[in-house]
Each structure stands twice: as structure tokens, then as C-alpha cells.
Scaffold this motif. Structure first.
Motif, mmCIF file in Angstrom:
data_model
loop_
_atom_site.group_PDB
_atom_site.id
_atom_site.type_symbol
_atom_site.label_atom_id
_atom_site.label_comp_id
_atom_site.label_asym_id
_atom_site.label_seq_id
_atom_site.Cartn_x
_atom_site.Cartn_y
_atom_site.Cartn_z
ATOM 1 N N LYS A 5 0.958 -1.146 -0.153
ATOM 2 C CA LYS A 5 0.138 -0.088 -0.194
ATOM 3 C C LYS A 5 0.849 1.120 0.010
ATOM 4 C CE LYS A 5 -3.770 -2.311 2.421
ATOM 5 N NZ LYS A 5 -4.299 -2.412 3.975
ATOM 6 N N LEU A 6 0.401 2.449 -0.476
ATOM 7 C CA LEU A 6 1.328 3.537 -0.563
ATOM 8 C C LEU A 6 1.801 3.971 0.731
ATOM 9 C CD1 LEU A 6 2.266 5.321 -3.003
ATOM 10 C CD2 LEU A 6 0.167 6.809 -2.262
ATOM 11 N N GLU A 7 0.772 3.918 1.812
ATOM 12 C CA GLU A 7 1.558 4.176 2.981
ATOM 13 C C GLU A 7 2.621 3.282 3.630
ATOM 14 O OE1 GLU A 7 -2.407 1.968 3.598
ATOM 15 O OE2 GLU A 7 -1.911 3.543 2.312
ATOM 16 N N GLU A 8 2.778 2.159 2.955
ATOM 17 C CA GLU A 8 3.821 1.224 3.341
ATOM 18 C C GLU A 8 5.013 1.485 2.753
ATOM 19 O OE1 GLU A 8 0.960 -2.723 4.410
ATOM 20 O OE2 GLU A 8 1.529 -2.455 2.353
ATOM 21 N N ILE A 9 5.127 2.455 1.566
ATOM 22 C CA ILE A 9 6.399 2.590 0.889
ATOM 23 C C ILE A 9 7.091 3.742 1.466
ATOM 24 C CG2 ILE A 9 7.324 3.459 -1.083
ATOM 25 C CD1 ILE A 9 4.890 2.275 -2.716
ATOM 26 N N GLU A 10 8.414 3.570 1.906
ATOM 27 C CA GLU A 10 9.229 4.396 2.604
ATOM 28 C C GLU A 10 9.412 5.797 1.708
ATOM 29 O OE1 GLU A 10 13.693 4.584 4.603
ATOM 30 O OE2 GLU A 10 13.324 2.870 3.344
ATOM 31 N N THR A 11 9.413 6.887 2.357
ATOM 32 C CA THR A 11 9.365 8.147 1.721
ATOM 33 C C THR A 11 10.665 8.768 2.485
ATOM 34 O OG1 THR A 11 8.230 9.205 3.599
ATOM 35 C CG2 THR A 11 6.864 8.504 1.696
ATOM 36 N N TYR A 12 11.022 9.828 1.502
ATOM 37 C CA TYR A 12 12.328 10.504 1.815
ATOM 38 C C TYR A 12 12.286 12.017 1.805
ATOM 39 C CZ TYR A 12 14.023 5.940 0.334
ATOM 40 O OH TYR A 12 13.963 4.576 0.333
ATOM 41 N N THR A 13 13.491 12.676 2.225
ATOM 42 C CA THR A 13 13.695 13.954 2.482
ATOM 43 C C THR A 13 14.607 14.575 1.440
ATOM 44 O OG1 THR A 13 15.179 14.147 4.177
ATOM 45 C CG2 THR A 13 12.720 13.983 4.633
ATOM 46 N N TYR A 14 14.795 16.013 1.392
ATOM 47 C CA TYR A 14 15.932 16.453 0.913
ATOM 48 C C TYR A 14 17.189 15.975 1.270
ATOM 49 C CZ TYR A 14 18.693 20.216 -1.462
ATOM 50 O OH TYR A 14 19.657 20.837 -2.218
ATOM 51 N N ASP A 15 17.358 15.892 2.414
ATOM 52 C CA ASP A 15 18.465 15.482 2.996
ATOM 53 C C ASP A 15 19.069 14.192 2.465
ATOM 54 O OD1 ASP A 15 18.892 17.736 4.583
ATOM 55 O OD2 ASP A 15 18.054 17.032 6.344
ATOM 56 N N ASP A 16 17.858 13.271 2.337
ATOM 57 C CA ASP A 16 18.384 11.761 1.648
ATOM 58 C C ASP A 16 18.598 12.136 0.185
ATOM 59 O OD1 ASP A 16 17.486 10.355 3.989
ATOM 60 O OD2 ASP A 16 15.562 10.746 3.356
ATOM 61 N N TYR A 17 17.803 12.959 -0.350
ATOM 62 C CA TYR A 17 17.943 13.273 -1.728
ATOM 63 C C TYR A 17 19.295 13.789 -2.324
ATOM 64 C CZ TYR A 17 17.511 16.048 -6.311
ATOM 65 O OH TYR A 17 17.577 16.547 -7.558
ATOM 66 N N ASP A 70 17.924 21.805 -9.741
ATOM 67 C CA ASP A 70 16.992 21.566 -8.568
ATOM 68 C C ASP A 70 16.059 22.550 -8.334
ATOM 69 O OD1 ASP A 70 18.186 19.231 -8.489
ATOM 70 O OD2 ASP A 70 19.077 19.373 -6.592
ATOM 71 N N TRP A 71 14.661 22.364 -8.213
ATOM 72 C CA TRP A 71 13.667 23.323 -7.746
ATOM 73 C C TRP A 71 13.167 22.574 -6.461
ATOM 74 C CZ3 TRP A 71 8.183 23.857 -9.946
ATOM 75 C CH2 TRP A 71 7.457 24.640 -9.408
ATOM 76 N N LYS A 72 13.575 23.126 -5.291
ATOM 77 C CA LYS A 72 13.393 22.439 -4.056
ATOM 78 C C LYS A 72 11.828 23.126 -3.504
ATOM 79 C CE LYS A 72 14.723 21.924 0.624
ATOM 80 N NZ LYS A 72 15.746 22.192 1.507
ATOM 81 N N ILE A 73 10.806 22.615 -4.119
ATOM 82 C CA ILE A 73 9.489 22.986 -3.543
ATOM 83 C C ILE A 73 9.251 22.864 -1.953
ATOM 84 C CG2 ILE A 73 7.138 22.657 -4.088
ATOM 85 C CD1 ILE A 73 8.054 21.628 -6.827
ATOM 86 N N SER A 74 9.738 21.670 -1.441
ATOM 87 C CA SER A 74 9.475 21.357 0.081
ATOM 88 C C SER A 74 10.551 20.344 0.294
ATOM 89 C CB SER A 74 7.992 21.053 0.220
ATOM 90 O OG SER A 74 8.011 19.747 -0.331
ATOM 91 N N ASN A 75 10.551 20.000 1.586
ATOM 92 C CA ASN A 75 11.629 19.253 2.113
ATOM 93 C C ASN A 75 11.362 17.776 1.716
ATOM 94 O OD1 ASN A 75 13.798 18.903 3.548
ATOM 95 N ND2 ASN A 75 12.447 17.578 5.235
ATOM 96 N N ASP A 76 10.442 17.512 0.927
ATOM 97 C CA ASP A 76 9.955 16.279 0.394
ATOM 98 C C ASP A 76 9.766 16.118 -1.054
ATOM 99 O OD1 ASP A 76 7.460 16.974 0.315
ATOM 100 O OD2 ASP A 76 6.391 15.185 1.312
ATOM 101 N N THR A 77 10.006 17.445 -1.286
ATOM 102 C CA THR A 77 9.650 17.612 -3.235
ATOM 103 C C THR A 77 10.730 18.346 -3.969
ATOM 104 O OG1 THR A 77 7.188 17.357 -2.901
ATOM 105 C CG2 THR A 77 8.148 18.201 -5.004
ATOM 106 N N VAL A 78 11.478 17.737 -4.663
ATOM 107 C CA VAL A 78 12.318 18.366 -5.722
ATOM 108 C C VAL A 78 12.444 17.951 -6.869
ATOM 109 C CG1 VAL A 78 15.131 18.756 -5.908
ATOM 110 C CG2 VAL A 78 14.184 18.286 -3.437
ATOM 111 N N VAL A 79 12.368 18.839 -8.029
ATOM 112 C CA VAL A 79 12.291 18.331 -9.482
ATOM 113 C C VAL A 79 13.357 19.159 -10.059
ATOM 114 C CG1 VAL A 79 9.761 17.822 -9.306
ATOM 115 C CG2 VAL A 79 10.548 20.043 -9.905
#
Length: 181
Positions: A5-17, A70-79
Motif C-alpha cells: 500500500k502507498l503508506e507502506e512505501i518508505e518516503t524520503y526528504t531533501y537530506d536523503d535526496y 533542482d527546484w526544491k519545492i519543499s523538504n520532500d519535493t525536488v524536481v
């Protein structure tokens, strides 16, 4: 074996990225691997877009043309848009934090679904004024303009000249799509 399930997939932050090798984007904490290097056709079209943007914005003192950054939109979104125009002074040299006024994404087989879906919705939500989805195989660019918080398609451009009206520039900027193919 069950389905994750989506909530079971690990999520990351900018520090990980910033520690990852290869080319990635991070959207809402979920990593998206980018194609290792764009194909020649993709690069050729992207270069022609960049050259033309450079020329039409060279006299604007407030706007600048960027290649993938890199466009850092938030701590968990970079495109990393393929080509963009910003009309603000970035806070640092590593990435931008404010929405570009114009974004061009050049489709490739591995990124097309993300560019036309996830990124379309993200750029719309973040207030990117113009979003142009360029298909180098079909020789067409879908040009969208933000109006009342939603993208409205201006045209499917092949050899048209499209006007970008930015409040930061003194004059309307005209982009000739016949020159990118």
C-alpha cells in the motif's frame, strides 16, 4: 506475497535526496529515477529551446533562463525541469525555491507519464505560469497557461509563434516553435 500500500512505501526528504547518486526527482517524498542521460533527439530539442529562450530574454533584467536545476519545492519535493525561466533572484546557487514562470519538459519514453501527469499537477499547484510539454517524436508542443489556478491549453504548437506575457518583462516574449525541431 501481498501488494504494497502507498503508506507502506518508505518516503524520503531533501537530506536523503542530496546523497543519492545518479539522477532522481523527489515528489511528495517518493523517489523517481530519471533516465540516465537524455537521448540525442531530446538533448537537441532542449538545447534549441534554451538557445531561443536565451535570446528572447537577454534584455530582461529580471528573468533568467536555466537548464536542469533542482527546484526544491519543499523538504520532500525536488524536481528538475528540462528548461525554465525564473523571474526572481535565487537565494543560493544550489537550487531554486520559488516557482519558475515558464517550464519546458521534453518528453522521453521513461518520463512521459510523469511529465504529463504528476508534474503537470505539481506545476499547476505551484503556480508555474506557462507549462510546455514537448514531444520530440511527434514534433508537437502542448502549451498551457495558468488561469485562475488551472492550466488552460493555449495550443498544440508545431510551427506557431507563441507569446509569453510576463509581468516582469517590459515586452511580450515571442517563442517560435518551428525553430526547435
Amino acid at each position: 506475497m501481498g501488494v504494497l500500500k502507498l503508506e507502506e512505501i518508505e518516503t524520503y526528504t531533501y537530506d536523503d535526496y542530496v546523497k543519492w547518486k545518479d539522477r532522481w526527482e523527489l515528489i511528495d517524498g517518493y523517489p523517481y529515477m530519471m533516465a540516465p542521460m537524455p537521448m540525442i533527439k531530446h538533448q537537441r530539442v532542449s538545447n534549441k529551446i534554451a538557445r531561443q529562450l536565451d535570446v528572447i530574454f537577454e534584455d530582461c533584467t529580471k528573468c533568467q533562463v536555466l537548464l536542469p536545476i533542482d527546484w526544491k519545492i519543499s523538504n520532500d519535493t525536488v524536481v528538475q525541469p528540462d528548461n525554465s525561466v525564473i523571474c526572481h533572484k535565487p537565494l543560493n546557487e544550489a537550487y531554486i525555491t520559488k516557482a519558475p514562470r515558464i517550464i519546458f519538459e521534453v518528453l522521453s519514453k521513461s518520463t512521459a507519464k510523469k511529465d504529463m501527469g504528476i508534474k503537470f499537477n505539481l506545476y499547476e499547484k505551484e503556480g508555474v505560469l506557462y507549462y510546455i510539454i514537448v514531444d520530440p517524436d511527434e514534433l508537437i508542443a502542448k502549451v498551457y497557461r495558468l488561469k485562475d489556478g488551472k492550466y488552460i491549453k493555449i495550443c498544440d504548437a508545431t510551427d506557431e509563434v507563441v507569446e509569453f506575457d510576463l509581468k516582469e518583462c517590459k515586452e511580450i516574449k515571442k517563442f517560435d516553435f518551428s525553430k526547435i525541431w
